[in-house]
Enzyme design. Structure first.
Site, PDB file in Angstrom:
ATOM      1  N   ARG A 119     -12.011  15.708   6.813  1.00 25.82           N
ATOM      2  CA  ARG A 119     -12.853  16.102   5.770  1.00 25.82           C
ATOM      3  C   ARG A 119     -14.369  16.386   5.985  1.00 25.82           C
ATOM      4  NH1 ARG A 119     -11.335  10.591   3.158  1.00 25.82           N
ATOM      5  NH2 ARG A 119      -9.099  11.211   2.274  1.00 25.82           N
ATOM      6  N   GLU A 130      -8.259  -4.862   5.070  1.00 28.44           N
ATOM      7  CA  GLU A 130      -8.197  -4.618   3.793  1.00 28.44           C
ATOM      8  C   GLU A 130      -7.061  -5.409   3.134  1.00 28.44           C
ATOM      9  OE1 GLU A 130      -8.829  -0.682   5.135  1.00 28.44           O
ATOM     10  OE2 GLU A 130      -9.473  -0.084   3.110  1.00 28.44           O
ATOM     11  N   ASN A 136       0.819  -1.218   0.024  1.00 34.32           N
ATOM     12  CA  ASN A 136      -0.004   0.064  -0.209  1.00 34.32           C
ATOM     13  C   ASN A 136       0.998   1.320  -0.191  1.00 34.32           C
ATOM     14  OD1 ASN A 136      -1.990   2.065   0.385  1.00 34.32           O
ATOM     15  ND2 ASN A 136      -2.621   0.944   2.477  1.00 34.32           N
ATOM     16  N   HIS A 139     -13.026   2.822  -0.236  1.00 33.29           N
ATOM     17  CA  HIS A 139     -13.111   1.917   0.754  1.00 33.29           C
ATOM     18  C   HIS A 139     -13.582   0.391   0.102  1.00 33.29           C
ATOM     19  CE1 HIS A 139     -12.927   5.428   3.768  1.00 33.29           C
ATOM     20  NE2 HIS A 139     -11.663   4.774   3.670  1.00 33.29           N
ATOM     21  N   ARG A 142      -2.618  -2.024  -3.742  1.00 37.52           N
ATOM     22  CA  ARG A 142      -3.765  -1.386  -3.405  1.00 37.52           C
ATOM     23  C   ARG A 142      -3.531  -0.246  -4.126  1.00 37.52           C
ATOM     24  NH1 ARG A 142      -5.212   3.158   1.130  1.00 37.52           N
ATOM     25  NH2 ARG A 142      -7.349   3.310   0.467  1.00 37.52           N
TER      26      ARG A 142
END
Ligand code: ADP
Length: 411
Positions: free
Chosen positions: A244, A387, A10, A183, A94
């Site tokens: 955010r 993940e 990743n 996601h 990823r």
């Protein structure tokens, strides 16, 4: 000897996270992180899990991603897991943005890499770093199949009425403006695990997945397929997140430009980095926010209430989208750990068959578990996301099947 190891990479702009898994049983052999790549203060932390050794640290400067991957390779070598070993089946990357085109994990060749590059304008913060990770791994391990697993793939099943914004079609298509969602590996993994927890096949259950980490997103999953999700063209849309804003009237952007004289980049930075929980109360860590609430801090209380209010609106919206809901599931850092968030998000929804058992909700555990009362019509669950395991499984399935899954219509 059958190759059964998968290295998951990743790659961020200045970091490289990795895990090496053994796919005979999905166990983790080693994991680690290289931080602050390109700076004097670079740090590599490596933990060999299978051999039982403790965490190792290197603090020599790491100039770039190539140096980072070389250092990782040396650490793995020292544990007997050299990347040149015939036991390495593949490297799974990823990749944040796969556009409309990549509906599945995909073996990376030149054409695939070119397409990931073509998507940089819609993912300027993420795809360049992912590309660097891929090209570096290709250069260092040319003989090993490299697979891209996209954050967006799971959401490509969304119907057009959920993925299109109600703006001029020509403008939208010319600039590939649509709702992609992110996601996806987490939503896919967690919705499948939830079905397993209920003892059912994924095709038989409708699930609302709430992935609440520093970034946060909700999705509505019908029979194993995503039908709506809260993030859009970028990860900015939807829930209130750590930094955010999530949903906001787009006119706020024009207003800040006209009235406050802010540039597009300044508004971008405001909404992505200085908004959400941090913008509301100065903290983005839910533990700290809870601690401040306990001390009577009003700003922290309001930030929490705004966060939960948005979450509740999405639960209601996705309940309506799905019509019948079998489970609402919480995952990621906040979702797995913050019992007060779970309780507050579902408070007052008994008419929808939704309730949380306070004792079950208070239990701390790393296992997938139900937190709804036994008689509840809709299950409420906490399911830890993974993940890396999902990326490793998808990668391994693809290379084992020996098929190059470049399906999907061109965007
Ligand atoms: P990401 O992968 O998006 O960086 P994570 O899924 O690791 O994020 O979630 C990180 C967030 O989880 C932290 O910012 C914090 O708000 C929250 N978190 C982690 N542990 C706890 C806890 N014990 N209680 C409440 N919140 C927690």
């Amino acid at each position: 000897m059958t190759a059964s190891r998968v290295l998951v990479l990743n790659s961020g702009s200045s970091s490289l996270k990795y895990q090496l898994l053994d796919m005979t049983d999905g166990s983790r052999l080693a994991l680690g992180l290289v931080e602050r790549i390109g700076e004097e203060t670079s740090r590599l932390t490596h933990t060999p899990l299978a051999t039982g050794g403790g965490e190792r640290e290197r603090t020599d400067p790491v100039a770039d991603h190539e140096a980072a991957l070389k250092a990782v390779s040396e650490e793995l070598d020292a544990d007997g897991y050299g990347l040149d070993s015939p036991e390495l089946a593949a490297i799974g990357h990823r990749v944040v943005h796969g556009g409309k085109r990549f509906t599945e994990p995909t073996v990376i060749d030149d054409a695939v890499l070119a397409e990931i590059r073509r998507l940089v304008p819609v993912a300027p913060l993420h795809n360049p770093a992912n590309i660097t990770g891929i090209t570096t791994a290709q250069a260092l391990n040319p003989g090993v199949p490299q697979v891209a697993v996209f954050d967006t793939s799971f959401h490509t099943s969304m119907p057009e009425h959920a993925s299109r914004y109600a703006i001029d079609v020509e403008t939208a298509d010319a600039h590939r403006i649509r709702r992609y969602g992110f996601h996806g590996t987490s939503h896919a993994y967690v919705s499948r695990q939830t079905a397993a927890l209920l003892g059912k096949a994924p095709s038989d259950v409708n699930v609302i997945v709430l992935h609440l980490g520093n970034g946060a997103s909700a999705s509505a999953v019908r029979g194993g397929r995503c039908v709506d999700t809260s993030m859009g063209l970028t990860p900015l849309e939807g829930l209130v997140m750590g930094t955010r804003s999530g949903d906001i009237d787009p006119a706020v952007v024009f207003h800040l430009g006209r009235v406050a004289g802010m540039s597009v980049d300044e508004v971008d930075e405001l909404l992505n980095k200085r908004s959400g929980l941090v913008g509301l109360c100065g903290d983005n860590d839910m533990r700290e926010i809870r601690r401040r609430i306990e001390e009577g801090d009003e700003a922290a209380r309001l930030a929490f209430d705004i966060y939960v209010h948005r979450l509740k609106k999405y639960i209601g919206a996705y309940y309506a989208v799905l019509g019948r809901v079998d489970a609402v599931v919480f995952t990621a850092g906040v979702g797995e750990n913050a019992a007060p968030v779970r309780e507050a998000a579902l408070a007052g929804l008994e008419e929808l068959g939704l309730a949380v058992d306070s004792d079950l909700n208070a239990v701390r555990s790393g296992e997938a578990r139900l937190i709804s009362p036994q008689e509840a019509r809709v299950a409420v669950a906490v399911v830890p996301t993974d993940e890396e395991l999902e990326i490793a499984q998808q990668t391994y399935a693809l290379v084992s099947a020996g098929r190059a899954g470049r399906e999907g219509p061109a965007a």
